[in-house]
Design an enzyme around this catalytic site. Structure first.
Site, PDB file in Angstrom:
ATOM      1  CD  GLU A 202      -2.370  -8.894   9.420  1.00 13.48           C
ATOM      2  OE1 GLU A 202      -2.447  -9.203  10.615  1.00 13.48           O
ATOM      3  OE2 GLU A 202      -1.698  -7.935   9.011  1.00 13.48           O
TER       4      GLU A 202
ATOM      5  CG  ASP B 216      -3.658   1.536   4.750  1.00 15.37           C
ATOM      6  OD1 ASP B 216      -2.431   1.658   4.954  1.00 15.37           O
ATOM      7  OD2 ASP B 216      -4.152   0.519   4.208  1.00 15.37           O
TER       8      ASP B 216
ATOM      9  CE  LYS C 177      -5.156  -1.769   1.195  1.00 13.24           C
ATOM     10  NZ  LYS C 177      -5.951  -2.894   1.645  1.00 13.24           N
TER      11      LYS C 177
ATOM     12  CB  CYS D 190      -4.059  -2.294   6.776  1.00 14.00           C
ATOM     13  SG  CYS D 190      -2.890  -3.441   6.019  1.00 14.00           S
TER      14      CYS D 190
ATOM     15  CB  THR E  95      -0.916  -0.015   1.239  1.00 17.41           C
ATOM     16  OG1 THR E  95      -1.630  -1.246   1.246  1.00 17.41           O
ATOM     17  CG2 THR E  95      -1.909   1.136   1.206  1.00 17.41           C
TER      18      THR E  95
ATOM     19  CG  ASN F 104      -7.720  -0.624   4.286  1.00 19.14           C
ATOM     20  OD1 ASN F 104      -8.574  -1.483   4.100  1.00 19.14           O
ATOM     21  ND2 ASN F 104      -6.441  -0.912   4.399  1.00 19.14           N
TER      22      ASN F 104
HETATM   23  N1  LIG Z   1      -1.344  -7.358   6.179  1.00 28.19           N
HETATM   24  C1  LIG Z   1      -2.415  -7.016   5.490  1.00 28.19           C
HETATM   25  O1  LIG Z   1      -3.547  -7.375   5.856  1.00 28.19           O
HETATM   26  C2  LIG Z   1      -2.300  -6.182   4.243  1.00 28.19           C
HETATM   27  C3  LIG Z   1      -3.414  -6.078   3.386  1.00 28.19           C
HETATM   28  C4  LIG Z   1      -3.306  -5.302   2.244  1.00 28.19           C
HETATM   29  C5  LIG Z   1      -2.148  -4.603   1.970  1.00 28.19           C
HETATM   30  N2  LIG Z   1      -1.096  -4.686   2.837  1.00 28.19           N
HETATM   31  C6  LIG Z   1       0.118  -3.937   2.497  1.00 28.19           C
HETATM   32  O2  LIG Z   1       1.064  -4.835   1.925  1.00 28.19           O
HETATM   33  C7  LIG Z   1       2.391  -4.507   2.348  1.00 28.19           C
HETATM   34  C8  LIG Z   1       3.005  -5.686   3.050  1.00 28.19           C
HETATM   35  O3  LIG Z   1       2.210  -5.997   4.175  1.00 28.19           O
HETATM   36  P1  LIG Z   1       2.382  -7.394   4.955  1.00 28.19           P
HETATM   37  O4  LIG Z   1       1.329  -7.419   5.996  1.00 28.19           O
HETATM   38  O5  LIG Z   1       2.487  -8.503   4.001  1.00 28.19           O
HETATM   39  O6  LIG Z   1       3.803  -7.118   5.646  1.00 28.19           O
HETATM   40  P2  LIG Z   1       4.719  -8.184   6.409  1.00 28.19           P
HETATM   41  O7  LIG Z   1       5.470  -7.385   7.402  1.00 28.19           O
HETATM   42  O8  LIG Z   1       3.904  -9.339   6.866  1.00 28.19           O
HETATM   43  O9  LIG Z   1       5.689  -8.703   5.274  1.00 28.19           O
HETATM   44  C9  LIG Z   1       6.624  -7.908   4.642  1.00 28.19           C
HETATM   45  C10 LIG Z   1       7.805  -8.776   4.305  1.00 28.19           C
HETATM   46  O10 LIG Z   1       8.713  -8.022   3.493  1.00 28.19           O
HETATM   47  C11 LIG Z   1      10.034  -8.392   3.883  1.00 28.19           C
HETATM   48  N3  LIG Z   1      10.938  -7.357   3.395  1.00 28.19           N
HETATM   49  C12 LIG Z   1      11.274  -6.163   3.938  1.00 28.19           C
HETATM   50  N4  LIG Z   1      12.146  -5.514   3.166  1.00 28.19           N
HETATM   51  C13 LIG Z   1      12.390  -6.311   2.086  1.00 28.19           C
HETATM   52  C14 LIG Z   1      13.220  -6.210   0.956  1.00 28.19           C
HETATM   53  N5  LIG Z   1      13.965  -5.118   0.734  1.00 28.19           N
HETATM   54  N6  LIG Z   1      13.247  -7.231   0.081  1.00 28.19           N
HETATM   55  C15 LIG Z   1      12.492  -8.327   0.274  1.00 28.19           C
HETATM   56  N7  LIG Z   1      11.679  -8.490   1.339  1.00 28.19           N
HETATM   57  C16 LIG Z   1      11.632  -7.488   2.234  1.00 28.19           C
HETATM   58  C17 LIG Z   1       9.937  -8.536   5.378  1.00 28.19           C
HETATM   59  O11 LIG Z   1      11.001  -9.293   5.895  1.00 28.19           O
HETATM   60  C18 LIG Z   1       8.587  -9.244   5.527  1.00 28.19           C
HETATM   61  O12 LIG Z   1       8.726 -10.650   5.501  1.00 28.19           O
HETATM   62  C19 LIG Z   1       2.254  -3.258   3.192  1.00 28.19           C
HETATM   63  O13 LIG Z   1       2.403  -2.134   2.372  1.00 28.19           O
HETATM   64  C20 LIG Z   1       0.820  -3.321   3.683  1.00 28.19           C
HETATM   65  O14 LIG Z   1       0.291  -2.053   3.983  1.00 28.19           O
HETATM   66  C21 LIG Z   1      -1.138  -5.475   3.954  1.00 28.19           C
END
Ligand SMILES: NC(=O)c1ccc[n+]([C@@H]2O[C@H](COP(=O)([O-])OP(=O)(O)OC[C@H]3O[C@@H](n4cnc5c(N)ncnc54)[C@H](O)[C@@H]3O)[C@@H](O)[C@H]2O)c1
Length: 403
Positions: free
Chosen positions: A145, A263, A203, A259, A118, A207
């Site tokens: 999640e 957000d 997005k 989020c 996001t 949210n």
């Molecule tokens: N969690 C949710 O419900 C959700 C839903 C929609 C959107 N998002 C968005 O998606 C994105 C990720 O969220 P998430 O919940 O999956 O996060 P998360 O923290 O669960 O996962 C992120 C992963 O990225 C890895 N990472 C960090 N820097 C990196 C790099 N340079 N190269 C490779 N990997 C790297 C971390 O080690 C981690 O495993 C965020 O922007 C979030 O806002 C999350």
């Protein structure tokens, strides 16, 4: 097709599993333990569908910490790195996304990059401009999640944003939308291809609407609790109107999780010089709600202080946001804990998934009986039947026993 997915968290791992049903996928993460767990056919996050998919052996998925190995021969590079809210800049910290773009382009100039993280409204267009790189799309992720893969297999919609004026990029966006649809189990998933700035707005506005809805029923509950009304009856009466609907209306200590808090703040920051009052109120409403909940708990605490001349121990039942969650990121109960801490209220935390002995200075137990026996008041964002024998001690605003 060869796909690399950067970031093996909730979003990255579920998208990787979805695409690995039909294509060769490499997951890239900076955390070696995550990579090892995925390569061992297990899920580093708690998600029954992901566990099942990863252990089935039916996916073409491997993981690596080596970005060159991951990105070099990919046709698509999907970015699902974190974008935490930075309170000093009042904007998302997008440095992890940029680090991936840099590492990817160092070894692969031809792949189409798709940002799933996001990001602020206007970010992808700015990045394309700054890098002189047209081949970057944005596709918002809507998963929950705990149901990460399920929500990708059964998506409410697929949205892909591109430079809508550029026919080649529009074709790439259609192609990526088709890849997501191909992995899904549902037929005819509503699909929208639009400008990347509009997709980013989708997005954040989606949210922020969810945060609005949580705040609305929380504020209704604050009113009812303050005036001695039966909040449950009021909510049921309001929600039987089909335009309102009887879902997502259960009062809580505030909206939380990774989020919604960040957000909503990012959307407010994006308004800058655009007139608004509602978006700011949605951000503020969460603070007001937590103050109200903390004040109610403090009333119980002070009653014991005055009546019994001793400082009571407050129990915290779970640090998680939702009943099935496996993490505590920005859970609203922590906002209540911070407020109680300001009043130096001693707390004992019951959190079976936390292995440290203390959490921000508060003792943690895995023994529910210890929580029940030692604590005078127990705060629970979500009710659980295992608290039934100490119901009189429990403070919750969970009226319907669901998330
Ligand atoms: N969690 C949710 O419900 C959700 C839903 C929609 C959107 N998002 C968005 O998606 C994105 C990720 O969220 P998430 O919940 O999956 O996060 P998360 O923290 O669960 O996962 C992120 C992963 O990225 C890895 N990472 C960090 N820097 C990196 C790099 N340079 N190269 C490779 N990997 C790297 C971390 O080690 C981690 O495993 C965020 O922007 C979030 O806002 C999350």
């Amino acid at each position: 097709m060869k796909v690399a997915v950067a970031g093996l968290g909730y979003v990255g791992l579920s998208v990787a599993a979805l695409l690995a049903r039909h294509h060769d996928v490499v997951g890239v993460d900076v955390v070696p333990s995550k990579v090892e767990i995925v390569n061992a056919g297990r899920s580093p996050i708690q998600d029954s569908e992901l566990d099942q998919a990863l252990s089935s052996g039916a996916l073409s998925l491997r993981a690596t910490c080596d970005s060159a190995d991951g990105y070099a021969d990919a046709d698509w590079i999907v970015i699902a790195a974190p974008t935490n809210y930075d309170t000093t800049t009042n904007f998302f910290d997008t440095s992890a996304v940029e680090a991936v773009v840099e590492a990817a382009r160092a070894v692969n100039q031809g792949a189409t990059i798709v940002i799933k993280s996001t990001v602020p409204v206007g970010y992808t267009a700015r990045l394309r401009e700054q890098l002189g790189d047209r081949n970057i799309l944005f596709s918002p992720e809507f998963l929950r999640e705990g149901k990460a893969l399920y929500d990708n297999l059964h998506p409410s919609r697929i949205v892909v944003g591109c430079d809508a004026e550029d026919a080649a990029q529009k074709a790439k966006a259609d192609e990526f939308a088709a890849l997501l649809a191909e992995g899904a189990e549902d037929e005819d998933v509503p699909t929208l291809v639009m400008g990347s700035t509009e997709a980013e707005a989708v997005k954040l506005f989606a949210n922020t609407y969810l945060a609005l809805r949580v705040s609305y029923f929380n504020e209704l509950d604050t009113y009812a609790a303050s005036k001695g009304l039966d909040a449950r009856k009021v909510i049921e009466g309001v929600c039987l109107d089909p335009r309102v609907g009887s879902h997502y209306n259960n009062p809580s200590f505030g909206y939380g999780g990774y989020c919604l808090p960040k957000d909503t703040k990012q959307l407010l920051a994006n308004y800058e010089d655009v007139p608004q009052s509602l978006v700011g109120a949605i951000v503020e409403a969460n603070r007001v709600r937590k103050n109200f909940v903390a004040d109610e708990v403090m009333d119980r605490v002070m009653r014991i202080v005055f009546e019994e001349g001793r400082a009571p121990l407050v129990g915290v039942y779970r640090l998680t946001m939702k009943s099935g969650s496996d993490n505590f990121r920005a859970s609203s109960i922590q906002g209540i804990m911070r407020r109680l801490q300001e009043h130096r209220v001693p707390m004992l935390v019951f959190e079976p998934t936390f292995d440290g002995g203390s959490y921000f200075g508060h003792e943690v137990t895995h023994d529910l009986d210890e929580l029940k026996n030692r604590c005078d008041v127990i705060v629970a964002n979500r009710w659980n039947g295992e608290l039934a024998d100490v119901q009189d001690k429990v403070y919750t605003r969970d009226l319907f026993g669901r998330d």
